[in-house]
Design a protein around this motif. Structure first.
Motif, mmCIF file in Angstrom:
data_model
loop_
_atom_site.group_PDB
_atom_site.id
_atom_site.type_symbol
_atom_site.label_atom_id
_atom_site.label_comp_id
_atom_site.label_asym_id
_atom_site.label_seq_id
_atom_site.Cartn_x
_atom_site.Cartn_y
_atom_site.Cartn_z
ATOM 1 N N PRO A 282 -28.915 13.771 -45.765
ATOM 2 C CA PRO A 282 -28.672 12.571 -44.952
ATOM 3 C C PRO A 282 -27.812 12.831 -43.729
ATOM 4 C CG PRO A 282 -27.289 12.544 -46.915
ATOM 5 C CD PRO A 282 -28.208 13.722 -47.062
ATOM 6 N N GLY A 283 -27.190 14.025 -43.642
ATOM 7 C CA GLY A 283 -26.368 14.335 -42.482
ATOM 8 C C GLY A 283 -27.169 14.593 -41.222
ATOM 9 N N ILE A 284 -28.478 14.818 -41.344
ATOM 10 C CA ILE A 284 -29.341 15.019 -40.169
ATOM 11 C C ILE A 284 -29.893 13.663 -39.755
ATOM 12 C CG2 ILE A 284 -31.389 16.168 -39.253
ATOM 13 C CD1 ILE A 284 -30.930 18.380 -41.313
ATOM 14 N N HIS A 285 -29.499 13.184 -38.587
ATOM 15 C CA HIS A 285 -29.922 11.871 -38.102
ATOM 16 C C HIS A 285 -31.093 11.950 -37.136
ATOM 17 C CE1 HIS A 285 -25.560 10.262 -38.904
ATOM 18 N NE2 HIS A 285 -26.186 10.650 -39.993
ATOM 19 N N LYS A 286 -31.114 13.003 -36.338
ATOM 20 C CA LYS A 286 -32.219 13.213 -35.401
ATOM 21 C C LYS A 286 -32.714 14.650 -35.560
ATOM 22 C CE LYS A 286 -31.295 9.884 -31.671
ATOM 23 N NZ LYS A 286 -32.657 9.490 -31.269
ATOM 24 N N LEU A 287 -34.032 14.781 -35.612
ATOM 25 C CA LEU A 287 -34.659 16.088 -35.837
ATOM 26 C C LEU A 287 -35.724 16.331 -34.776
ATOM 27 C CD1 LEU A 287 -35.362 18.583 -37.654
ATOM 28 C CD2 LEU A 287 -37.006 17.079 -38.794
ATOM 29 N N ALA A 288 -35.653 17.486 -34.109
ATOM 30 C CA ALA A 288 -36.680 17.897 -33.166
ATOM 31 C C ALA A 288 -37.190 19.268 -33.575
ATOM 32 C CB ALA A 288 -36.133 17.943 -31.737
ATOM 33 N N VAL A 289 -38.491 19.472 -33.484
ATOM 34 C CA VAL A 289 -39.070 20.767 -33.841
ATOM 35 C C VAL A 289 -40.071 21.174 -32.767
ATOM 36 C CG1 VAL A 289 -38.726 20.605 -36.332
ATOM 37 C CG2 VAL A 289 -40.784 19.611 -35.332
ATOM 38 N N TYR A 290 -40.044 22.469 -32.422
ATOM 39 C CA TYR A 290 -40.993 23.030 -31.470
ATOM 40 C C TYR A 290 -41.939 23.954 -32.235
ATOM 41 C CZ TYR A 290 -42.811 24.982 -27.094
ATOM 42 O OH TYR A 290 -43.626 25.356 -26.048
ATOM 43 N N GLU A 291 -43.161 23.507 -32.404
ATOM 44 C CA GLU A 291 -44.227 24.285 -33.034
ATOM 45 C C GLU A 291 -43.778 24.957 -34.331
ATOM 46 O OE1 GLU A 291 -46.019 26.842 -30.124
ATOM 47 O OE2 GLU A 291 -46.512 25.185 -28.789
ATOM 48 N N PRO A 292 -43.365 24.180 -35.317
ATOM 49 C CA PRO A 292 -43.037 24.780 -36.612
ATOM 50 C C PRO A 292 -44.254 25.489 -37.188
ATOM 51 C CG PRO A 292 -43.274 22.404 -36.810
ATOM 52 C CD PRO A 292 -43.290 22.715 -35.339
ATOM 53 N N ALA A 293 -44.018 26.587 -37.889
ATOM 54 C CA ALA A 293 -45.108 27.439 -38.386
ATOM 55 C C ALA A 293 -45.742 26.811 -39.624
ATOM 56 C CB ALA A 293 -44.582 28.833 -38.693
ATOM 57 N N LEU A 294 -46.598 25.852 -39.395
ATOM 58 C CA LEU A 294 -47.119 24.985 -40.451
ATOM 59 C C LEU A 294 -48.330 25.596 -41.130
ATOM 60 C CD1 LEU A 294 -46.661 21.762 -38.380
ATOM 61 C CD2 LEU A 294 -45.498 22.225 -40.525
ATOM 62 N N SER A 295 -48.087 26.552 -41.994
ATOM 63 C CA SER A 295 -49.197 27.232 -42.649
ATOM 64 C C SER A 295 -49.927 26.331 -43.631
ATOM 65 C CB SER A 295 -48.684 28.490 -43.363
ATOM 66 O OG SER A 295 -47.558 28.204 -44.153
ATOM 67 N N MET A 296 -49.295 25.224 -44.056
ATOM 68 C CA MET A 296 -50.002 24.342 -44.975
ATOM 69 C C MET A 296 -51.173 23.640 -44.281
ATOM 70 S SD MET A 296 -47.456 22.239 -43.670
ATOM 71 C CE MET A 296 -46.106 22.298 -44.833
ATOM 72 N N TYR A 297 -51.160 23.621 -42.929
ATOM 73 C CA TYR A 297 -52.270 23.056 -42.179
ATOM 74 C C TYR A 297 -53.211 24.140 -41.655
ATOM 75 C CZ TYR A 297 -49.405 18.841 -42.246
ATOM 76 O OH TYR A 297 -48.650 17.757 -42.641
ATOM 77 N N GLY A 298 -53.037 25.364 -42.106
ATOM 78 C CA GLY A 298 -53.917 26.446 -41.709
ATOM 79 C C GLY A 298 -53.591 27.069 -40.374
ATOM 80 N N ALA A 299 -52.457 26.709 -39.768
ATOM 81 C CA ALA A 299 -52.117 27.256 -38.458
ATOM 82 C C ALA A 299 -51.710 28.714 -38.542
ATOM 83 C CB ALA A 299 -50.988 26.445 -37.827
ATOM 84 N N ILE A 300 -51.076 29.098 -39.637
ATOM 85 C CA ILE A 300 -50.602 30.468 -39.792
ATOM 86 C C ILE A 300 -51.348 31.121 -40.943
ATOM 87 C CG2 ILE A 300 -48.599 31.941 -40.184
ATOM 88 C CD1 ILE A 300 -48.396 30.416 -37.617
ATOM 89 N N PRO A 301 -52.412 31.879 -40.659
ATOM 90 C CA PRO A 301 -53.077 32.610 -41.739
ATOM 91 C C PRO A 301 -52.139 33.667 -42.300
ATOM 92 C CG PRO A 301 -53.904 33.325 -39.605
ATOM 93 C CD PRO A 301 -53.006 32.156 -39.335
#
Length: 293
Positions: free
Chosen positions: A115-134
């Motif tokens: 809960p200490g994170i109030h705002k989160l920004a991400v630049y191209e997280p390596a989302l292998s669950m979506y097939g982006a990172i074989p």
């Protein structure tokens, strides 16, 4: 980049398992944590940090296994990375977090429960669950590292993930010559306290493990259930299509998240492309009041 920003200082926190996590600190104001991506360290985000430093106190840790921080340890996994970020949030009181690539994965996973994170920004997280990172490149990559062939390992990683067009068309022998020459020159140009690329390459085997671990999860729908969290998704238009497609999928999972796309940069935009432009967007996002839903 203003000359009024004082040079960075360094500090440490202790993670839950006793591992020391070192960080660079610059600026003044509300706390922002920047998490670097794979085969990188805090030194590679100096320009981005300074872009934010006039309005924020910026903390840029070396993720474990790199630079000022302790080793990955025998029980390494996403849980350890999250504990490291939690320790930094708890000690600094920083409520604003940004992550790049594998650092974005860590930031997303930590924000699910902290809960200490109030705002989160991400630049191209390596989302292998979506097939982006074989992940088929991992066995050969680890074998080449074990054989002390770091340049060959980078080639295997970059070809396997389709991270750069040149690696798809140039022969391995030529790429290896170019990379070995670069590694030698880069080591000669290092400043005190910086980590060489030759030392950072082996850390990608650990990032590969968290890619695989997160790929088995169900995604990040839980983020949308947290009333105290605002999310910004960032990507470059020159990034290979698989990562952009993954960002599209993540945006569908998080319909309340904001999205910004940078037209002239790719995956390395926050570090070597146009960190000042990325920083401007982050400053605007972090300055906006929280949207209650």
């Amino acid at each position: 980049m203003s000359d009024s920003v004082a040079p960075p200082t360094t500090g440490t926190v202790t993670s839950a398992d006793g591992t020391t996590i070192g960080y660079r600190q610059v600026g003044g104001g509300p706390g922002v944590i920047l998490l670097h991506g794979g085969m990188q360290a805090s030194q590679h985000y100096t320009r981005l940090a300074r872009t934010l430093a006039e309005a924020y106190t910026v903390y840029v840790p070396d993720r474990r296994g790199r630079g000022m921080s302790g080793s990955h340890g025998d029980d390494y996994g996403m849980a350890k990375e999250c504990q490291d970020l939690e320790a930094l949030v708890n000690q600094t009181g920083a409520h604003l977090v940004w992550g790049h690539s594998s650092g974005g994965l860590v930031a997303l996973q930590t924000a699910l429960t902290h809960p200490g994170i109030h705002k989160l920004a991400v630049y191209e997280p390596a989302l292998s669950m979506y097939g982006a990172i074989p992940l088929g490149w991992l066995p050969r990559f680890e074998r080449e590292l074990d054989q002390a062939r770091p340049a060959d390992a980078v080639i295997t990683f970059t070809k396997g993930t389709k991270a750069h067009w040149a690696f798809a068309v140039l022969p391995r022998r030529l790429l290896a010559l170019m990379l070995n020459r670069y590694l030698r020159k880069e080591e000669q140009a290092l400043k005190p306290g910086e980590v060489s690329m030759r030392a950072l390459i082996p850390t990608q085997r650990y990032d590969g493990r968290i890619f695989a671990e997160v790929a088995s999860s169900e995604g990040y729908a839980e983020l949308d259930l947290r009333a105290d969290l605002d999310v910004l998704l960032m990507n470059g238009k020159r990034t290979p299509p698989p990562l952009r497609n993954a960002m599209d999928a993540l945006q569908r999972t998080l319909p309340h998240a904001r999205r910004v796309e940078f037209p002239r940069i790719g995956h390395e935009g926050p570090a070597t492309g146009d960190p000042e432009r990325v920083g401007e967007e982050l400053r605007a996002f972090f300055a906006q009041p929280h949207e209650r839903r």
